[in-house]
Write a protein that holds these residues in place. Sequence first.
Motif, PDB file in Angstrom:
ATOM      1  N   GLU A 146       0.812  -1.217   0.000  1.00 25.66           N
ATOM      2  CA  GLU A 146       0.000   0.000   0.000  1.00 25.66           C
ATOM      3  C   GLU A 146       0.842   1.263   0.000  1.00 25.66           C
ATOM      4  O   GLU A 146       0.355   2.343  -0.343  1.00 25.66           O
ATOM      5  N   LEU A 147       2.103   1.151   0.389  1.00 24.33           N
ATOM      6  CA  LEU A 147       2.954   2.332   0.492  1.00 24.33           C
ATOM      7  C   LEU A 147       3.387   2.785  -0.889  1.00 24.33           C
ATOM      8  O   LEU A 147       3.921   2.009  -1.678  1.00 24.33           O
ATOM      9  N   SER A 148       3.165   4.056  -1.189  1.00 24.75           N
ATOM     10  CA  SER A 148       3.582   4.640  -2.455  1.00 24.75           C
ATOM     11  C   SER A 148       4.234   5.982  -2.163  1.00 24.75           C
ATOM     12  O   SER A 148       3.569   6.930  -1.747  1.00 24.75           O
ATOM     13  N   LEU A 149       5.535   6.066  -2.359  1.00 22.53           N
ATOM     14  CA  LEU A 149       6.257   7.297  -2.053  1.00 22.53           C
ATOM     15  C   LEU A 149       6.067   8.318  -3.168  1.00 22.53           C
ATOM     16  O   LEU A 149       6.228   8.003  -4.346  1.00 22.53           O
ATOM     17  N   GLY A 150       5.733   9.543  -2.754  1.00 21.69           N
ATOM     18  CA  GLY A 150       5.518  10.623  -3.708  1.00 21.69           C
ATOM     19  C   GLY A 150       6.626  11.654  -3.659  1.00 21.69           C
ATOM     20  O   GLY A 150       7.515  11.604  -2.814  1.00 21.69           O
ATOM     21  N   ARG A 151       6.546  12.613  -4.558  1.00 22.33           N
ATOM     22  CA  ARG A 151       7.620  13.584  -4.688  1.00 22.33           C
ATOM     23  C   ARG A 151       7.697  14.564  -3.528  1.00 22.33           C
ATOM     24  O   ARG A 151       8.723  15.207  -3.320  1.00 22.33           O
ATOM     25  N   TYR A 152       6.610  14.701  -2.763  1.00 24.37           N
ATOM     26  CA  TYR A 152       6.599  15.696  -1.684  1.00 24.37           C
ATOM     27  C   TYR A 152       6.781  15.084  -0.294  1.00 24.37           C
ATOM     28  O   TYR A 152       6.669  15.792   0.707  1.00 24.37           O
ATOM     29  N   ASP A 153       7.053  13.805  -0.224  1.00 20.46           N
ATOM     30  CA  ASP A 153       7.139  13.142   1.073  1.00 20.46           C
ATOM     31  C   ASP A 153       8.259  13.688   1.950  1.00 20.46           C
ATOM     32  O   ASP A 153       8.100  13.811   3.164  1.00 20.46           O
ATOM     33  N   ALA A 154       9.398  14.009   1.358  1.00 20.96           N
ATOM     34  CA  ALA A 154      10.496  14.564   2.147  1.00 20.96           C
ATOM     35  C   ALA A 154      10.119  15.937   2.699  1.00 20.96           C
ATOM     36  O   ALA A 154      10.483  16.273   3.832  1.00 20.96           O
ATOM     37  N   HIS A 155       9.390  16.734   1.905  1.00 28.23           N
ATOM     38  CA  HIS A 155       8.926  18.040   2.395  1.00 28.23           C
ATOM     39  C   HIS A 155       7.953  17.856   3.565  1.00 28.23           C
ATOM     40  O   HIS A 155       8.003  18.608   4.550  1.00 28.23           O
ATOM     41  N   ILE A 156       7.079  16.873   3.434  1.00 30.81           N
ATOM     42  CA  ILE A 156       6.119  16.592   4.508  1.00 30.81           C
ATOM     43  C   ILE A 156       6.860  16.214   5.785  1.00 30.81           C
ATOM     44  O   ILE A 156       6.518  16.675   6.882  1.00 30.81           O
ATOM     45  N   PHE A 157       7.895  15.374   5.648  1.00 24.83           N
ATOM     46  CA  PHE A 157       8.673  14.981   6.824  1.00 24.83           C
ATOM     47  C   PHE A 157       9.353  16.195   7.452  1.00 24.83           C
ATOM     48  O   PHE A 157       9.363  16.345   8.683  1.00 24.83           O
ATOM     49  N   ALA A 158       9.926  17.079   6.627  1.00 25.74           N
ATOM     50  CA  ALA A 158      10.604  18.271   7.145  1.00 25.74           C
ATOM     51  C   ALA A 158       9.635  19.149   7.935  1.00 25.74           C
ATOM     52  O   ALA A 158       9.976  19.649   9.021  1.00 25.74           O
ATOM     53  N   LEU A 159       8.436  19.337   7.413  1.00 24.81           N
ATOM     54  CA  LEU A 159       7.433  20.147   8.112  1.00 24.81           C
ATOM     55  C   LEU A 159       6.948  19.452   9.380  1.00 24.81           C
ATOM     56  O   LEU A 159       6.709  20.097  10.408  1.00 24.81           O
ATOM     57  N   PHE A 160       6.807  18.143   9.302  1.00 21.08           N
ATOM     58  CA  PHE A 160       6.355  17.362  10.452  1.00 21.08           C
ATOM     59  C   PHE A 160       7.352  17.467  11.605  1.00 21.08           C
ATOM     60  O   PHE A 160       6.969  17.701  12.758  1.00 21.08           O
ATOM     61  N   VAL A 161       8.645  17.325  11.302  1.00 21.62           N
ATOM     62  CA  VAL A 161       9.677  17.431  12.342  1.00 21.62           C
ATOM     63  C   VAL A 161       9.741  18.852  12.888  1.00 21.62           C
ATOM     64  O   VAL A 161       9.933  19.053  14.090  1.00 21.62           O
ATOM     65  N   ALA A 162       9.573  19.852  12.015  1.00 22.59           N
ATOM     66  CA  ALA A 162       9.577  21.240  12.477  1.00 22.59           C
ATOM     67  C   ALA A 162       8.432  21.491  13.453  1.00 22.59           C
ATOM     68  O   ALA A 162       8.598  22.184  14.473  1.00 22.59           O
ATOM     69  N   ALA A 163       7.248  20.925  13.157  1.00 21.99           N
ATOM     70  CA  ALA A 163       6.104  21.074  14.058  1.00 21.99           C
ATOM     71  C   ALA A 163       6.375  20.388  15.386  1.00 21.99           C
ATOM     72  O   ALA A 163       6.045  20.918  16.458  1.00 21.99           O
ATOM     73  N   TRP A 164       6.987  19.195  15.332  1.00 22.55           N
ATOM     74  CA  TRP A 164       7.342  18.494  16.569  1.00 22.55           C
ATOM     75  C   TRP A 164       8.360  19.311  17.371  1.00 22.55           C
ATOM     76  O   TRP A 164       8.237  19.438  18.606  1.00 22.55           O
ATOM     77  N   CYS A 165       9.352  19.878  16.693  1.00 19.72           N
ATOM     78  CA  CYS A 165      10.372  20.691  17.370  1.00 19.72           C
ATOM     79  C   CYS A 165       9.753  21.891  18.076  1.00 19.72           C
ATOM     80  O   CYS A 165      10.202  22.283  19.164  1.00 19.72           O
TER      81      CYS A 165
END
Length: 239
Positions: A146-165
Amino acid sequence: MTTQFLGAVLLPYLAIAAAALLLGKYGGRARGLVVRWVFALMLSAGIAKQIVAVRTGVWHTMVPLHFSSTFYLTVGCSVFAKNFLRRAGQSLLFVSGVLMTVVLFVDPVAVLGEPALVFTSHIRAHGYFFHMAAAFQMFVLLFSGELSLGRYDAHIFALFVAAWCALAIPGAFYFRINFMGILVSYIPLLERLRLAAGTPLYLTVCYSLLVLSVYAFLFVCKKLSRMPVFRAKSALYGK
């Protein structure tokens, strides 16, 4: 390799991966039911952990701001959400699960505590089973196709970590808890940087290294998934 690491980490992790492989490949409709029940158990155990922490007077040490606590969100989205939130949850679960696996095998004490002490208290046991359940969810997702990596996944991770920080950094200083090495680095080279250059620069470098590493990792995953030998069967192929 110590006997404690073999018995408490390596063999259970391999067993979890094998069970997830079977469920991911052959589980069908049962797969959805199992991952939902496992998530429900993770959430219930997390609530019980907080109740125990409050009753024993150590609630301030159990504040759910550790990066591992984000598995509640990523697993929940990957299991229950729809459309964008589901896809974002799946990619974040995959990346976070891989990061956890790397740290677990490089420095298991940083994730689980001393393997020999895992079952000496409710809170230690909870941490052990929680991380193993998160690994199970990651492996099931990976093997299900079911996992399908898209072109924006790294951006999503960067924003996710920033929100956690934004939550974890002030929380670390307020509660004096070393969430993911915010106060004191687990890596000697980075700790020397913190002492020499100060915490703001140190945290900026840590964030940059983490995000750039994930960008590189996802880039390699997508390149590999497009190779003819992997393309037909890859669970990581995304448009």
